[in-house]
Motif scaffolding. Structure first.
Motif, PDB file in Angstrom:
ATOM      1  N   GLN A   1      -5.783 -44.408 -25.003  1.00  0.00           N
ATOM      2  CA  GLN A   1      -5.986 -42.850 -24.782  1.00  0.00           C
ATOM      3  C   GLN A   1      -6.332 -42.053 -26.314  1.00  0.00           C
ATOM      4  O   GLN A   1      -5.977 -42.686 -27.271  1.00  0.00           O
ATOM      5  CB  GLN A   1      -4.319 -42.285 -24.533  1.00  0.00           C
ATOM      6  N   VAL A   2      -7.085 -41.184 -26.093  1.00  0.00           N
ATOM      7  CA  VAL A   2      -7.543 -40.537 -27.374  1.00  0.00           C
ATOM      8  C   VAL A   2      -7.525 -39.141 -26.842  1.00  0.00           C
ATOM      9  O   VAL A   2      -7.388 -38.618 -25.967  1.00  0.00           O
ATOM     10  CB  VAL A   2      -9.227 -40.765 -27.470  1.00  0.00           C
ATOM     11  N   LYS A   3      -7.677 -38.087 -28.020  1.00  0.00           N
ATOM     12  CA  LYS A   3      -7.555 -36.915 -27.695  1.00  0.00           C
ATOM     13  C   LYS A   3      -9.117 -36.126 -28.442  1.00  0.00           C
ATOM     14  O   LYS A   3      -9.408 -36.759 -29.366  1.00  0.00           O
ATOM     15  CB  LYS A   3      -6.312 -36.279 -28.744  1.00  0.00           C
ATOM     16  N   VAL A   4      -9.473 -35.650 -27.580  1.00  0.00           N
ATOM     17  CA  VAL A   4     -10.837 -34.936 -27.977  1.00  0.00           C
ATOM     18  C   VAL A   4     -10.814 -33.279 -28.100  1.00  0.00           C
ATOM     19  O   VAL A   4     -10.136 -32.811 -27.509  1.00  0.00           O
ATOM     20  CB  VAL A   4     -11.914 -35.133 -26.745  1.00  0.00           C
ATOM     21  N   LYS A   5     -11.555 -33.255 -29.383  1.00  0.00           N
ATOM     22  CA  LYS A   5     -11.330 -31.586 -29.916  1.00  0.00           C
ATOM     23  C   LYS A   5     -12.753 -31.078 -29.943  1.00  0.00           C
ATOM     24  O   LYS A   5     -13.691 -31.685 -30.784  1.00  0.00           O
ATOM     25  CB  LYS A   5     -10.652 -31.773 -31.152  1.00  0.00           C
ATOM     26  N   LEU A   6     -13.432 -30.295 -28.996  1.00  0.00           N
ATOM     27  CA  LEU A   6     -14.472 -29.692 -29.276  1.00  0.00           C
ATOM     28  C   LEU A   6     -14.549 -28.548 -30.087  1.00  0.00           C
ATOM     29  O   LEU A   6     -13.577 -27.554 -30.097  1.00  0.00           O
ATOM     30  CB  LEU A   6     -14.995 -29.127 -27.779  1.00  0.00           C
ATOM     31  N   VAL A   7     -15.465 -28.640 -31.301  1.00  0.00           N
ATOM     32  CA  VAL A   7     -15.383 -27.605 -32.290  1.00  0.00           C
ATOM     33  C   VAL A   7     -16.791 -27.105 -32.425  1.00  0.00           C
ATOM     34  O   VAL A   7     -17.624 -27.361 -31.653  1.00  0.00           O
ATOM     35  CB  VAL A   7     -15.276 -28.348 -33.809  1.00  0.00           C
ATOM     36  N   GLU A   8     -16.767 -25.855 -33.239  1.00  0.00           N
ATOM     37  CA  GLU A   8     -17.949 -25.008 -33.211  1.00  0.00           C
ATOM     38  C   GLU A   8     -19.055 -25.765 -33.844  1.00  0.00           C
ATOM     39  O   GLU A   8     -19.002 -26.704 -34.713  1.00  0.00           O
ATOM     40  CB  GLU A   8     -17.545 -23.798 -34.433  1.00  0.00           C
ATOM     41  N   PRO A   9     -20.436 -25.327 -33.379  1.00  0.00           N
ATOM     42  CA  PRO A   9     -21.684 -26.092 -33.754  1.00  0.00           C
ATOM     43  C   PRO A   9     -21.694 -25.829 -35.360  1.00  0.00           C
ATOM     44  O   PRO A   9     -20.957 -24.744 -35.874  1.00  0.00           O
ATOM     45  CB  PRO A   9     -22.638 -25.221 -33.420  1.00  0.00           C
ATOM     46  N   LYS A  10     -22.317 -26.887 -36.056  1.00  0.00           N
ATOM     47  CA  LYS A  10     -22.231 -26.935 -37.762  1.00  0.00           C
ATOM     48  C   LYS A  10     -21.078 -26.800 -38.569  1.00  0.00           C
ATOM     49  O   LYS A  10     -20.911 -26.388 -39.603  1.00  0.00           O
ATOM     50  CB  LYS A  10     -23.244 -25.752 -38.281  1.00  0.00           C
ATOM     51  N   SER A  11     -19.903 -27.000 -37.766  1.00  0.00           N
ATOM     52  CA  SER A  11     -18.683 -27.122 -38.521  1.00  0.00           C
ATOM     53  C   SER A  11     -18.205 -28.415 -39.118  1.00  0.00           C
ATOM     54  O   SER A  11     -17.318 -28.441 -39.597  1.00  0.00           O
ATOM     55  CB  SER A  11     -17.272 -26.669 -37.500  1.00  0.00           C
TER      56      SER A  11
END
Length: 433
Positions: free
Chosen positions: A406-416
């Motif tokens: 199991q993993v947690k995925v975090k989508l972050v802002e472009p170029k962050s």
């Protein structure tokens, strides 16, 4: 085109050449490096016991820690007056390792690098923009002298200063780019943000990329964004620098310059040699180096070897692209995880940018893995939070399918996510903080 005849020897011819050079190297190391004399004496090994490469497994291993323990010149096998150059690792995780070269060593290195460039399709007509760092790091100067040996034009811009890199690329008509895969991606991103079309505004056609692990999926991204053919360059500072191995234009895995560097694969836990074809840790014995010969140096890189002739005509043994390093491998709840496995999953998805970070932590005595990945500009964030969550869920399911954890995925802002002009830092392991 093959640069030198040693690249197309038969197996028997190569083994004879390797055996002859190995015998001389073992004698040279035993007589001139106290570390090897003591090791071999303690193991009851005499120089005469080594008759050919079938006797490699009788020799002691060498590790990076051994080099650090003998800092700075303890592994030099010639007087300092014969050492014409030294390089060193960055030493960011401990005592740096120092490597010395005689004039003959530098000529060997330049020849190995010229082989690599030719294998990638370079000719004397190319303009090679060398965006690797110069100085103690072996990458910059390795490619520099290899390019000169080939007779191509070298542009020694070194690393950093991205806007200048792009300006020089346009104005000098660079046809070949030498850098790390992560910086190649950053350059591609910067080029497009400046409104430059690589197909019409640049003359780039080849990328020689190395110094960090990268996946085939990342290669596809780089080739698409820059409009080039990208090839893997493999090397280690301790062994000689870049030029240990390279991909040819057939992209049929990495050719090893095995007339200079004899490869083995071992089980990293038992240290036993493994048959050709089985994956394990890569080990090298140098057989032409004068200043600093190494016996059975443990690279920590995980790969496997492939025999047989390539379509390019080279018969040198090849290695699979490294899946990672045994000392970079993460163990998450008992599962072995390499960053390259996660990278392959991420880059197969079309709605994210090729920039990511792995955050490892321990909560309530349980290991956790969080994957931060950038969304593509104009795709991920325009449709709101619900769409973002859908992408995060899909990435999570893909990674869990591949890794089984199991993993947690975090989508972050472009170029962050921080960009790198050298080797990318992909892992933050808070368990060690």
């Amino acid at each position: 085109m093959i640069w030198q005849k040693e690249e197309s020897l038969s197996r028997d011819e190569m083994r004879l050449l390797q055996g002859e050079r190995l015998r001389k190297t073992v004698a040279h190391a035993y007589e001139n490096i106290p570390f090897y004399k003591k090791k071999m004496d303690d193991m009851g090994i005499e120089v005469g016991d080594i008759k050919g490469i079938e006797d490699l497994n009788k020799l002691p291993f060498t590790t990076k820690q051994d080099l650090r323990d003998n800092y700075p010149y303890g592994f030099f096998a010639v007087p300092m007056k014969k050492v014409v150059r030294v390089h060193a690792s960055s030493g960011t995780t401990g005592q740096p390792t120092v490597v010395g070269y005689t004039k003959n060593d530098l000529d060997t290195w330049a020849n190995c690098m010229a082989r690599a460039l030719v294998g990638m399709g370079a000719t004397e007509d190319d303009v090679v923009q060398n965006s690797l760092g110069y100085g103690f790091f072996t990458g910059g100067l390795g490619f520099h002298y290899g390019t000169e040996k080939l007779g191509a034009t070298i542009v020694p811009i070194s690393s950093g200063n991205t806007k200048k890199q792009i300006q020089i690329m346009r104005e000098f008509g660079s046809t070949m780019l030498v850098t790390t895969p992560s910086y190649a991606l950053y350059l591609a991103e910067s080029i497009r943000s400046m409104g430059i079309d690589p197909a019409t505004d640049l003359k780039l056609r080849i990328g020689a990329l190395g110094a960090e692990p990268w996946s085939y999926e990342m290669r596809n991204q780089i080739e698409e964004l820059l409009g080039i053919k990208a090839y893997d360059s493999y090397g280690l500072s301790e062994v000689i620098g870049p030029g240990v191995g390279f991909e040819c234009t057939h992209k049929n895995h990495i050719h090893i310059n095995e007339d200079h560097f004899i490869p083995e694969i071992i089980n990293p836990l038992t240290l036993k040699s493994l048959p050709v074809g089985e994956p394990g840790e890569l080990v090298f014995t140098t057989v032409t180096k004068e200043a600093m010969p190494l016996l059975r140096y443990r690279t920590r890189d995980i790969t496997s070897l492939i025999p047989g002739e390539c379509g390019c005509g080279r018969t040198t043994i090849r290695m699979i692209k490294c899946t990672g390093r045994s000392d970079d491998m993460l163990i998450i709840r008992g599962v072995n995880v390499f960053p390259s496995q996660i990278e392959s999953v991420l880059l197969n998805l079309g709605e994210i940018a090729p920039h990511y970070m792995l955050i490892v932590d321990r909560v309530n005595n349980l290991d956790t893995l969080e994957v931060w990945v950038e969304g593509k500009e104009g795709i991920t964030f325009v449709d709101g939070m619900r769409y973002m969550k859908e992408i995060e869920k899909r990435i999570t399911e893909e990674i869990q399918s591949v890794l089984g954890i199991q993993v947690k995925v975090k989508l972050v802002e472009p170029k962050s996510i921080a960009r790198s002009e050298g080797k990318a830092k992909r892992i933050i392991d808070k368990r060690q903080l």
